[in-house]
Enzyme design. Structure first.
Site: not given
Ligand code: ADP
Ligand code: MG
Length: 409
Positions: A360, A383
C-alpha cells in the site's frame, strides 16, 4: 514460493451463452460513499469484455469491508452493501449492471433466469453470510447453484481460503480470469525464473510485520537492500547504537539469524538522515550510523547509502520492491524512497531491468514520485502480494490448480 501452477484459462472454456460466476475484488477504497480509486475495477475490463463477447451472463461476486454476518438480511448493515458501486461499475464497464440484494437463494436464481445474454449482474456482499469466511461447503454450493462456470479474477483475495475463492471450485468448472493470470505471470517471472542479478529492496516501519518476507528473500535473491525503520533493528542487533530511532529489541535474535544465514548479500544503511521529530518542518541532518546521538531518530537513508544502492540497481536485471526506505510522507525524509522510485523507473524504461513493486505505502510512494506506470509491474494486491513474496502458497490459486489436475480438456 508457489510452484509454477497449471490452471485453466478463459480460452480453455466453452463460454458462449454460458452463465459465468466471476469472483472479483470490489473492496475498493471509498470516502463518503464514493469510490476514490478505480484501479481494481479497471483491472476487470479484459475479463468482462471477453465474457461479453461470448454473449455470457456475467454474475459478479465480491466482498466489501468487514460486516457482521447474519442469517436475517434485515439485520445487514447497509453501510456494507455493494449497491453503491453500481453507477461506478456501469461507467467504467460501459455496460448496465443489475444489482441483486443477496448472493445466494431463489432471488438470485430468478434474477439470473430473467437476465438477457449478454448481461452483467452484481450480487450482494459475500460477507453478509457466515459461510463465506468459513469456506463452508454448503454456502459454496449455494453460490455455484445458478451458474455454469466459475472464474477467479481476484488475485488480491486469493490468499484467503474463503468459499467464493476456494470452496466454490468444488462445484463448478473453474478458470483463472485475465487479470489474475497477468498478475501471476509478472510475479513468477521475477522470483521463479528471474534474470540475475536479482535484487530485493525491503523497507517499512517494523521488522515484525515482514519477518517471513526477509527470511524468504534472503535465500532467493542476490542482494537484499534493507531500509526504513526495520534496518534500525538489524543495525542495533549488530551492536550499533541507533539512539532513539524506532527499533524492536525483542527481535534481535531473529535479526542476527537473518544476518548470519542469509545467502544474499545484505546491504544496510551506512549513513542516515536524523531528526528529533517526525514533522514537515523538522530540522534534519545526515550522520554516519555510528554517530546517532541524543534524542535523534533515523528517518531516511543518507546520500552515501543511496549512492551505493543506485550502483546495485544499475547492475540489476530484476528488482522486487516492498516498503518505503524512509518516512517518505514527510518531505525532509522522502529523498531515499523517491531516489529509488525514480531510478527504478529510469532503469526499467531503458530496458536494463525488470521491476516489480507492491504494498500500500510503496504504491503511494510511486504515485508521489510520478512513476507508477514506469515500472514493469505494480501490484495493488496488498496482502496477497506480500504472502506471495513470503513464499506462501495462495489458496485461491491452488484451488484452481487442483481443479485443473482433475479436469481433462
Ligand atoms: P507497505 O505498505 O508498502 O508494505 P509498510 O506499511 O511496511 O509499507 O511501511 C510503510 C511505513 O513505514 C510508512 O508509513 C513510512 O513512514 C514508515 N517508515 C519507513 N521508514 C521509516 C523510519 N526510518 N522511521 C519511521 N517510519 C518509517
Ligand atoms: Mg503499509
Amino acid at each position: 514460493m508457489i510452484e509454477k501452477m497449471k490452471f485453466l484459462s478463459l480460452s480453455d472454456m466453452q463460454l458462449m451463452h454460458k452463465t459465468v460466476l466471476v469472483r472479483v475484488d470490489l473492496n475498493v477504497p471509498t470516502k463518503d460513499g464514493k469510490v476514490t480509486d478505480v484501479t481494481r475495477i479497471e483491472s476487470l475490463l479484459p475479463t468482462l469484455q471477453y465474457l461479453l463477447n461470448q454473449q455470457a451472463k456475467i454474475v459478479l461476486i465480491s466482498h466489501f469491508g468487514r460486516p457482521e454476518a447474519d442469517t436475517n438480511p434485515l439485520k445487514w448493515d447497509q453501510k456494507y452493501s455493494l449497491r453503491f458501486i453500481v453507477p461506478t461499475l456501469e461507467k467504467i464497464l460501459n455496460h448496465s449492471v443489475q444489482f441483486v440484494p443477496n448472493c445466494v437463494g431463489s432471488e438470485v436464481g430468478q434474477a439470473i433466469k430473467n437476465a438477457a445474454f449478454p448481461s452483467i449482474l452484481l450480487l450482494e456482499n459475500l460477507r453478509f453470510h457466515k459461510g463465506e469466511e468459513k469456506n463452508d461447503p454448503f454456502f459454496a454450493k449455494q453460490l455455484a447453484e445458478f451458474t455454469n462456470v466459475y472464474v477467479n479474477d481476484a488475485f488480491s483475495c486469493s490468499h484467503r481460503a474463503h468459499a467464493s475463492v476456494v470452496g466454490v471450485t468444488e462445484y463448478l468448472p473453474a478458470a483463472a480470469g485475465l487479470s489474475l493470470e497477468c498478475e501471476l505471470k509478472h510475479l513468477e517471472s521475477c522470483l521463479n525464473k528471474p534474470n540475475h542479478p536479482l535484487v530485493a529492496i525491503v523497507g517499512g516501519s517494523k521488522i515484525s510485520t515482514k519477518l517471513e518476507l526477509l527470511t524468504n528473500l534472503c535465500q532467493k535473491v542476490d542482494t537484499l537492500i534493507i531500509g526504513g525503520a526495520m534496518a534500525n533493528t538489524l543495525l542495533a542487533a549488530d551492536g550499533i547504537d541507533v539512539g532513539q530511532s524506532l527499533y524492536e529489541p525483542e527481535l534481535f535474535e531473529l535479526a542476527r539469524t537473518i544476518l548470519k544465514t542469509s545467502k544474499a548479500e545484505i546491504l544496510l544503511p551506512e549513513d542516515v538522515v536524523v531528526a528529533s521529530e517526525l514533522t514537515e518542518t523538522a530540522k534534519s541532518e545526515v550522520v554516519s550510523i555510528h554517530a546517532i546521538t541524543g534524542d535523534k531518530k533515523a528517518f531516511d537513508l543518507g546520500p552515501k547509502t543511496i549512492s551505493k544502492i543506485m550502483h546495485v540497481l544499475e547492475n540489476a536485471k530484476t528488482v522486487v520492491w516492498n516498503g518505503p526506505v524512509g518516512a517518505f510522507e514527510f518531505a525532509p525524509f522522502a529523498h531515499g524512497t523517491m531516489s529509488i522510485a525514480k531510478a527504478l523507473a529510469e532503469f526499467t524504461q531503458k530496458g536494463q531491468c525488470m521491476s516489480v513493486a507492491g504494498g500500500g505505502d510503496s504504491v503511494a510512494a510511486l504515485s508521489i514520485a510520478g512513476v507508477k506506470d514506469k515500472l514493469s509491474y505494480v501490484s495493488t494486491a496488498g496482502g496477497a502480494f506480500l504472502e506471495w513474496l513470503e513464499g506462501k502458497p495462495l489458496p485461491g490459486v491452488e484451488a484452481l490448480a487442483r481443479k485443473y489436475s482433475r479436469t481433462s480438456i
